[in-house]
Design a protein around this motif. Structure first.
Motif, PDB file in Angstrom:
ATOM      1  N   ARG A  42      -3.822  -4.563  -6.382  1.00 26.07           N
ATOM      2  CA  ARG A  42      -4.160  -4.129  -5.028  1.00 26.07           C
ATOM      3  C   ARG A  42      -2.971  -4.292  -4.086  1.00 26.07           C
ATOM      4  O   ARG A  42      -2.056  -5.083  -4.357  1.00 26.07           O
ATOM      5  CB  ARG A  42      -5.309  -4.984  -4.487  1.00 26.07           C
ATOM      6  CG  ARG A  42      -6.533  -5.078  -5.360  1.00 26.07           C
ATOM      7  CD  ARG A  42      -7.357  -3.858  -5.268  1.00 26.07           C
ATOM      8  NE  ARG A  42      -8.626  -4.040  -5.982  1.00 26.07           N
ATOM      9  CZ  ARG A  42      -9.549  -3.144  -6.043  1.00 26.07           C
ATOM     10  NH1 ARG A  42      -9.400  -1.980  -5.431  1.00 26.07           N
ATOM     11  NH2 ARG A  42     -10.663  -3.362  -6.714  1.00 26.07           N
ATOM     12  N   LYS A  64     -12.720   3.821  -1.779  1.00 21.82           N
ATOM     13  CA  LYS A  64     -13.948   3.033  -1.535  1.00 21.82           C
ATOM     14  C   LYS A  64     -15.127   3.492  -2.386  1.00 21.82           C
ATOM     15  O   LYS A  64     -15.918   2.674  -2.830  1.00 21.82           O
ATOM     16  CB  LYS A  64     -14.315   3.081  -0.054  1.00 21.82           C
ATOM     17  CG  LYS A  64     -13.382   2.268   0.816  1.00 21.82           C
ATOM     18  CD  LYS A  64     -14.086   1.063   1.356  1.00 21.82           C
ATOM     19  CE  LYS A  64     -13.189   0.353   2.342  1.00 21.82           C
ATOM     20  NZ  LYS A  64     -12.799  -0.956   1.877  1.00 21.82           N
ATOM     21  N   GLU A 118      -6.932   3.524   0.663  1.00 18.56           N
ATOM     22  CA  GLU A 118      -8.081   2.612   0.662  1.00 18.56           C
ATOM     23  C   GLU A 118      -9.387   3.361   0.893  1.00 18.56           C
ATOM     24  O   GLU A 118     -10.362   3.176   0.153  1.00 18.56           O
ATOM     25  CB  GLU A 118      -7.875   1.534   1.734  1.00 18.56           C
ATOM     26  CG  GLU A 118      -8.978   0.496   1.801  1.00 18.56           C
ATOM     27  CD  GLU A 118      -9.013  -0.443   0.609  1.00 18.56           C
ATOM     28  OE1 GLU A 118     -10.115  -0.975   0.323  1.00 18.56           O
ATOM     29  OE2 GLU A 118      -7.979  -0.654  -0.037  1.00 18.56           O
ATOM     30  N   GLY A 126     -11.847   0.637  -3.614  1.00 22.44           N
ATOM     31  CA  GLY A 126     -10.697   0.471  -2.735  1.00 22.44           C
ATOM     32  C   GLY A 126      -9.446   0.971  -3.428  1.00 22.44           C
ATOM     33  O   GLY A 126      -9.510   1.502  -4.540  1.00 22.44           O
ATOM     34  N   GLN A 127      -8.325   0.801  -2.776  1.00 23.05           N
ATOM     35  CA  GLN A 127      -7.069   1.268  -3.353  1.00 23.05           C
ATOM     36  C   GLN A 127      -6.602   0.344  -4.471  1.00 23.05           C
ATOM     37  O   GLN A 127      -6.644  -0.882  -4.344  1.00 23.05           O
ATOM     38  CB  GLN A 127      -5.982   1.367  -2.279  1.00 23.05           C
ATOM     39  CG  GLN A 127      -4.728   2.040  -2.790  1.00 23.05           C
ATOM     40  CD  GLN A 127      -3.683   2.249  -1.717  1.00 23.05           C
ATOM     41  OE1 GLN A 127      -3.617   1.495  -0.759  1.00 23.05           O
ATOM     42  NE2 GLN A 127      -2.849   3.262  -1.891  1.00 23.05           N
ATOM     43  N   ALA A 154       0.840  -1.201   0.000  1.00 22.89           N
ATOM     44  CA  ALA A 154       0.000   0.000   0.000  1.00 22.89           C
ATOM     45  C   ALA A 154       0.875   1.251   0.000  1.00 22.89           C
ATOM     46  O   ALA A 154       0.574   2.232  -0.695  1.00 22.89           O
ATOM     47  CB  ALA A 154      -0.937  -0.012   1.205  1.00 22.89           C
TER      48      ALA A 154
END
Length: 154
Positions: free
Chosen positions: A96, A49, A45, A55-56, A26
């Motif tokens: 992700r 959303k 993240e 999300g990320q 991340a």
């Protein structure tokens, strides 16, 4: 096969698998986004959303840069892989945080350079997979490789 490849070492249909995989964090996604692609779904993240990605997701350009590194580590061209163009790049699934990427590359074109007789043009097609075997990026790129026969005698 020699450690460093010359144009003559490439063959149509030849395949290369990346050496290992690269795990995406991340933090890496966020740092790249802050510097180069500051969109909400890349930054964190929570911000992602309510977007298309739910999300990320990594910037496709981060994925492309990681794939370039894997190509260079896997296909060791004498003197370096000199980029000659991208015919296609498609991001087919989001990358992700926590995903591990690996590549499979195939040589799909070979020809002598028209302008530089000491070089050959290699065209490759690469599929990039995540740890679930999903293709996350497809690309067709060209690079120049030196001809062994054009190298000065040692």
């Amino acid at each position: 096969m020699a450690d460093e490849l010359y144009f003559e070492d490439f063959q149509l249909g030849q395949k290369f698998e990346s050496k290992g995989s690269v795990k995406i964090t991340a933090r890496e996604i966020t740092e790249f986004a802050e510097k180069y692609d500051p969109q909400p779904f890349h930054l964190d993240e929570a911000a992602g959303k309510s977007t298309f990605f739910k999300g990320q997701a990594a910037s496709g350009w981060l994925t492309a840069a990681i794939v370039m590194r894997m190509r260079v580590d896997t296909i060791k061209v004498h003197g370096g892989m000199i980029g000659a163009g991208v015919e296609e790049i498609r991001w087919t699934e989001p990358v992700r945080p926590g995903d591990s990427l690996h590549t499979e590359t195939e040589v799909i074109g070979l020809r002598a350079s028209k302008k530089r007789p000491e070089l050959g043009l290699v065209t490759i097609y690469t599929n990039t997979f995540n740890q679930r075997g999903e293709i996350v990026m497809k690309s067709t790129v060209k690079f120049l490789a030196p001809l062994r026969s054009a190298q000065p005698a040692a």
